[in-house]
Design a protein around this motif. Structure first.
Motif, PDB file in Angstrom:
ATOM      1  N   VAL A  37       0.851  -1.185   0.000  1.00  0.00           N
ATOM      2  CA  VAL A  37       0.000   0.000   0.000  1.00  0.00           C
ATOM      3  C   VAL A  37       0.889   1.238   0.000  1.00  0.00           C
ATOM      4  N   SER A  38       0.695   2.102  -0.977  1.00  0.00           N
ATOM      5  CA  SER A  38       1.542   3.300  -1.092  1.00  0.00           C
ATOM      6  C   SER A  38       1.224   4.289   0.014  1.00  0.00           C
ATOM      7  N   PHE A  39       2.155   5.222   0.222  1.00  0.00           N
ATOM      8  CA  PHE A  39       1.954   6.239   1.254  1.00  0.00           C
ATOM      9  C   PHE A  39       0.755   7.121   0.917  1.00  0.00           C
ATOM     10  N   SER A  40       0.574   7.435  -0.346  1.00  0.00           N
ATOM     11  CA  SER A  40      -0.568   8.267  -0.732  1.00  0.00           C
ATOM     12  C   SER A  40      -1.884   7.556  -0.438  1.00  0.00           C
ATOM     13  N   ASP A  41      -1.930   6.229  -0.634  1.00  0.00           N
ATOM     14  CA  ASP A  41      -3.143   5.484  -0.302  1.00  0.00           C
ATOM     15  C   ASP A  41      -3.380   5.463   1.204  1.00  0.00           C
ATOM     16  N   LEU A  42      -2.316   5.398   1.985  1.00  0.00           N
ATOM     17  CA  LEU A  42      -2.469   5.451   3.443  1.00  0.00           C
ATOM     18  C   LEU A  42      -2.995   6.819   3.880  1.00  0.00           C
ATOM     19  N   ARG A  43      -2.512   7.865   3.261  1.00  0.00           N
ATOM     20  CA  ARG A  43      -2.997   9.215   3.589  1.00  0.00           C
ATOM     21  C   ARG A  43      -4.483   9.337   3.285  1.00  0.00           C
ATOM     22  N   GLU A  44      -4.891   8.705   2.192  1.00  0.00           N
ATOM     23  CA  GLU A  44      -6.305   8.758   1.814  1.00  0.00           C
ATOM     24  C   GLU A  44      -7.152   7.914   2.766  1.00  0.00           C
ATOM     25  N   ALA A  45      -6.606   6.758   3.199  1.00  0.00           N
ATOM     26  CA  ALA A  45      -7.354   5.879   4.096  1.00  0.00           C
ATOM     27  C   ALA A  45      -7.443   6.445   5.507  1.00  0.00           C
ATOM     28  N   PHE A  46      -6.420   7.203   5.931  1.00  0.00           N
ATOM     29  CA  PHE A  46      -6.383   7.777   7.282  1.00  0.00           C
ATOM     30  C   PHE A  46      -6.172   9.285   7.189  1.00  0.00           C
ATOM     31  N   PRO A  47      -7.159  10.023   6.652  1.00  0.00           N
ATOM     32  CA  PRO A  47      -6.956  11.473   6.444  1.00  0.00           C
ATOM     33  C   PRO A  47      -6.756  12.245   7.747  1.00  0.00           C
ATOM     34  N   ASP A  48      -7.367  11.781   8.836  1.00  0.00           N
ATOM     35  CA  ASP A  48      -7.232  12.508  10.103  1.00  0.00           C
ATOM     36  C   ASP A  48      -5.888  12.266  10.778  1.00  0.00           C
ATOM     37  N   GLY A  75     -10.867  -2.002  12.212  1.00  0.00           N
ATOM     38  CA  GLY A  75     -11.038  -2.695  10.936  1.00  0.00           C
ATOM     39  C   GLY A  75     -10.316  -1.982   9.820  1.00  0.00           C
ATOM     40  N   ARG A  76     -10.748  -2.237   8.595  1.00  0.00           N
ATOM     41  CA  ARG A  76     -10.110  -1.662   7.412  1.00  0.00           C
ATOM     42  C   ARG A  76     -10.926  -0.472   6.907  1.00  0.00           C
ATOM     43  N   PRO A  77     -10.261   0.574   6.464  1.00  0.00           N
ATOM     44  CA  PRO A  77     -11.008   1.637   5.789  1.00  0.00           C
ATOM     45  C   PRO A  77     -11.750   1.043   4.594  1.00  0.00           C
ATOM     46  N   PRO A  78     -12.952   1.476   4.267  1.00  0.00           N
ATOM     47  CA  PRO A  78     -13.663   2.676   4.760  1.00  0.00           C
ATOM     48  C   PRO A  78     -14.490   2.450   6.015  1.00  0.00           C
ATOM     49  N   PHE A  79     -14.268   1.370   6.749  1.00  0.00           N
ATOM     50  CA  PHE A  79     -14.913   1.136   8.041  1.00  0.00           C
ATOM     51  C   PHE A  79     -16.428   0.969   7.938  1.00  0.00           C
ATOM     52  N   SER A  80     -16.884   0.297   6.886  1.00  0.00           N
ATOM     53  CA  SER A  80     -18.285  -0.107   6.820  1.00  0.00           C
ATOM     54  C   SER A  80     -18.465  -1.304   7.748  1.00  0.00           C
ATOM     55  N   PRO A  81     -19.707  -1.731   8.066  1.00  0.00           N
ATOM     56  CA  PRO A  81     -19.898  -2.846   9.016  1.00  0.00           C
ATOM     57  C   PRO A  81     -19.114  -4.097   8.663  1.00  0.00           C
ATOM     58  N   ASP A  82     -19.016  -4.420   7.371  1.00  0.00           N
ATOM     59  CA  ASP A  82     -18.286  -5.627   6.986  1.00  0.00           C
ATOM     60  C   ASP A  82     -16.778  -5.466   7.106  1.00  0.00           C
ATOM     61  N   ASP A  83     -16.313  -4.243   7.308  1.00  0.00           N
ATOM     62  CA  ASP A  83     -14.874  -3.992   7.407  1.00  0.00           C
ATOM     63  C   ASP A  83     -14.385  -3.980   8.855  1.00  0.00           C
ATOM     64  N   LEU A  84     -15.301  -4.067   9.824  1.00  0.00           N
ATOM     65  CA  LEU A  84     -14.937  -3.974  11.233  1.00  0.00           C
ATOM     66  C   LEU A  84     -14.891  -5.358  11.877  1.00  0.00           C
ATOM     67  N   ILE A  85     -14.110  -5.488  12.945  1.00  0.00           N
ATOM     68  CA  ILE A  85     -14.121  -6.721  13.733  1.00  0.00           C
ATOM     69  C   ILE A  85     -15.490  -6.844  14.395  1.00  0.00           C
ATOM     70  N   ASP A  86     -16.121  -7.983  14.220  1.00  0.00           N
ATOM     71  CA  ASP A  86     -17.425  -8.223  14.829  1.00  0.00           C
ATOM     72  C   ASP A  86     -17.225  -9.123  16.041  1.00  0.00           C
ATOM     73  N   ILE A  87     -17.022  -8.512  17.200  1.00  0.00           N
ATOM     74  CA  ILE A  87     -16.846  -9.231  18.458  1.00  0.00           C
ATOM     75  C   ILE A  87     -17.836  -8.666  19.459  1.00  0.00           C
ATOM     76  N   SER A  88     -18.510  -9.522  20.194  1.00  0.00           N
ATOM     77  CA  SER A  88     -19.559  -9.043  21.088  1.00  0.00           C
ATOM     78  C   SER A  88     -19.696  -9.970  22.288  1.00  0.00           C
ATOM     79  N   VAL A  89     -20.384  -9.463  23.320  1.00  0.00           N
ATOM     80  CA  VAL A  89     -20.701 -10.226  24.529  1.00  0.00           C
ATOM     81  C   VAL A  89     -22.212 -10.198  24.689  1.00  0.00           C
ATOM     82  N   ASP A  90     -22.841 -11.388  24.752  1.00  0.00           N
ATOM     83  CA  ASP A  90     -24.299 -11.408  24.846  1.00  0.00           C
ATOM     84  C   ASP A  90     -24.750 -11.218  26.290  1.00  0.00           C
ATOM     85  N   GLU A  91     -26.086 -11.269  26.487  1.00  0.00           N
ATOM     86  CA  GLU A  91     -26.645 -10.982  27.809  1.00  0.00           C
ATOM     87  C   GLU A  91     -26.246 -12.022  28.849  1.00  0.00           C
TER      88      GLU A  91
END
Length: 671
Positions: free
Chosen positions: A21-32, A403-419
């Motif tokens: 992944v190029s530096f320019s792509d990293l800048r775009e993925a993590f603009p903040d 997770g991975r940019p763009p951080f849509s639901p399918d791009d995030l780690i899905d870990i949870s604790v039930d009731e």
């Protein structure tokens, strides 16, 4: 974005990327984070890269390549180098390795405790078989003392590993100096942790007792860049563990010791020479030898050269004269000196505060631990990871945003604790396996295994399997560090086989008969025992065993055991040995037969006595110190006073004073 979250997101992105992944792509993925000025963003990325490399994440820059048509270079993580493969440890190897790790952690001041804990968890998560639920407790390592030592050791260990200069405020029996030191290595020798390094004040290599360091500051300028080079062939254990007669003093002399019949093992156990009726030593500090030789009374004497014999004879005559008349009255005690509280250096982190890097390291283990046992209760997962449940819940909440940019639901780690408190992972985003061991984690395992490796081939085999799987760069760094940390006290020379047989008998619950020299005078007698553990306590080795003849547990010094044989009988398991039993300054278990022996130290020896006995020592006018020592019999107190060559005397009881005089008179017959 939180730095920990950013680093995890960066790892997730690069692990999933099919090409660099190029530096320019990293800048775009993590603009903040990597947006704004390019130079500042590049510096931030380099800092992130350095931090991940310390955690064992093999992030690297790949230059452009004409072969695959890439015009720009980019960053990648080699998945094969990132994930820890199954080390394929046999049950025996796993049990031995976990026993060594458990013993080291019991010591409470192991300098790489965090690294060791993470290493054991990673191995457990990577292996096809789970970690042993119960491991042998036939080996205990006990180093009681200052509770502040552990965080200080962690800081020093980090400085040793990163080769960063340290500034010390060092208190040597009241003489306080400020020193800049290049820390070459750490070693546990002589019953204490010692730092070996180049002292810029003295312009030479020196050894420092860690417990005498009042204040410590690590140079954090250019944290990724070393401040010094370690000399070729440096060995921390050898440098810190030189015997007292090998310390710097004068031009070395060749010296011959003679031993009385029956004391031949002393040459091996006390003087590191082949067992026999004489021992040849190369001595550069004669006072250090006299301390050891005089303590043994008439069992050992100096045969030559003449000047060394003269020094020993004068010390014995002084001891004889000092104890041939009633003791003088103790001078009135002076007012206690004011206690100066050590100043905490500005900006120094409290020992128990969790660093961002430490939190990141444990976060990388939560997902593989939860994936390994689907539906595990959060409290049980917390126990396995060594975390408080509330902290684990905070970490699980954070992982839900990773997770991975763009951080849509399918791009995030899905870990949870039930009731019902059950943990589940639906999407792991490439975090399903533990990361590779870091060089420091392998070093921590190797340092812990020093306790058992001489006697346990399974530990050696397990370590070989782990180091063989390290990436080349990590293996190179581990090799460079291995001789710079020595966490174990070597057992007395010639006792490796004894140690192995004692540990084996304790594990198999086999009754033994020891040939044991209780008084250390070469008069061994048989003692039939049920061995429970081998204990290293403040640098000295013991066998802890049940003595059926006395219906009680007893400790036996390993250096006084001349032989071991199995009787053929076995004994019932009495349960694990509690390490807390040995968390005391002296491994001494009162029987009710003890009586106080008062020892007076001259001003020359007062610093040692105050350091050794603390509040039990009573200051005297003129700089001396008196201490009441509880002991059964007089042998211990007599040997102690003899070792000070006239700088200490027994005040009372009279029979103990007489015992010193008689011992000195008997030793003088050899001169």
């Amino acid at each position: 974005m939180d730095r920990t979250e950013r680093l995890l997101d960066l790892v997730a992105l690069l692990l999933d990327a099919p090409e660099p992944v190029s530096f320019s792509d990293l800048r775009e993925a993590f603009p903040d984070d990597y947006g704004g000025g390019r130079e500042a963003a590049e510096r931030k990325l380099e800092r992130d890269k350095a931090e991940l490399l310390q955690l064992g994440v093999p992030l690297e820059f790949v230059p452009p390549s004409l072969e695959d048509g890439r015009e720009l270079g980019g960053y990648r993580i080699d998945r094969a180098a990132f994930f820890l493969p199954d080390p394929r440890l046999s049950p025996e190897e796993a049990a031995a390795l976990y026993a060594a790790g458990s013993a080291a952690l019991t010591a409470r001041d192991f300098p790489f405790a965090h690294d060791l804990q993470h290493a054991l968890r990673k191995i457990s998560l990577a292996g096809a078989a789970p970690a042993p639920q119960s491991v042998s407790r036939s080996l205990l390592v006990v180093r009681p003392g200052d509770t502040e030592r552990a965080p200080r050791l962690r800081e020093l260990a980090g400085a040793v590993a990163r080769r960063k200069r340290v500034h010390l405020r060092y208190d040597k029996f009241g003489a306080v100096t400020e020193r800049d030191v290049d820390p070459y290595g750490l070693a546990f020798r002589g019953g204490a942790w010692r730092l070996v390094g180049y002292c810029h004040l003295r312009k030479a290599q020196r050894v420092f007792l860690v417990d005498r360091i009042d204040r410590l500051e690590v140079n954090e300028q250019k944290p990724g860049q070393p401040d010094f080079q370690v000399p070729d062939g440096f060995d921390a254990g050898e440098a810190a563990g030189r015997r007292p007669w090998q310390w710097s003093g004068s031009e070395p002399i060749e010296l011959t010791l003679r031993l009385t019949p029956g004391s031949e093992l002393l040459a091996e156990r006390a003087f590191d020479a082949p067992a026999g009726e004489s021992a040849q030593l190369r001595v550069s500090y004669l006072d250090g030898l006299l301390t050891q030789e005089l303590a043994l009374g008439d069992r050992v004497w100096i045969e030559g050269p003449p000047e060394a014999r003269t020094r020993a004879r004068r010390a014995l005559m002084l001891l004889f004269d000092l104890h041939s008349s009633p003791p003088s009255a103790a001078p009135a005690a002076p007012a206690p000196p004011p206690v100066e509280k050590a100043v905490q250096p500005a900006g120094k982190r409290a020992g128990k505060q969790l660093s961002p890097q430490e939190r990141l390291r444990r976060l990388l283990l939560i997902v593989p631990a939860a994936r390994r046992r689907p539906g595990i209760h959060v409290d049980e997962l917390a126990r396995e990871l060594g975390l408080p449940p509330d902290e684990l819940m905070e970490d699980i909440d954070l992982l839900g945003f990773v997770g991975r940019p763009p951080f849509s639901p399918d791009d995030l780690i899905d870990i949870s604790v039930d009731e019902r408190g059950r943990v589940s992972v639906m999407l792991d985003q490439s975090f399903s396996r533990p990361p590779q061991l870091t060089p420091l984690e392998v070093l921590a395992l190797a340092a812990a295994a020093q306790e058992t490796a001489p006697a346990d081939p399974a530990v050696v085999s397990a370590l070989r399997k782990l180091t063989d799987k390290l990436p080349a760069k990590a293996r190179e760094l581990h090799t460079a560090l291995a001789r710079r940390v020595a966490a174990a006290t070597p057992p007395p020379r010639g006792t490796d086989d004894l140690l192995a047989r004692l540990r084996s008998a304790a594990e198999r619950r086999r009754e033994l008969t020891l040939e044991y020299d209780k008084e250390g005078r070469g008069e061994a007698e048989p003692r039939t025992v049920h061995p429970r553990a081998v204990v290293e306590h403040r640098g000295r080795w013991y066998v802890y065993a049940y003595d059926p003849a006395r219906s009680a547990d007893r400790t036996f010094r390993l250096d006084r055991v001349s032989g071991v044989r199995e009787t053929g009988a076995s004994f019932a398991d009495r349960g694990p040995v509690d390490p807390a039993l040995f968390q005391r300054a002296a491994l001494f278990f009162p029987t009710g037969a003890e009586r106080p022996v008062t020892v007076r130290f001259s001003p020359a020896a007062a610093g040692w006595a105050l350091s050794r006995y603390g509040d039990r020592a009573r200051r005297l006018a003129g700089g001396g110190v008196e201490v009441a020592i509880e002991t059964a019999g007089t042998q211990y107190a007599v040997s102690l006073v003899l070792s000070f060559a006239g700088a200490a005397e027994i005040v009372e009881p009279p029979e103990a004073r007489d015992a010193v005089r008689v011992e000195a008179e008997r030793a003088l017959e050899h001169y």
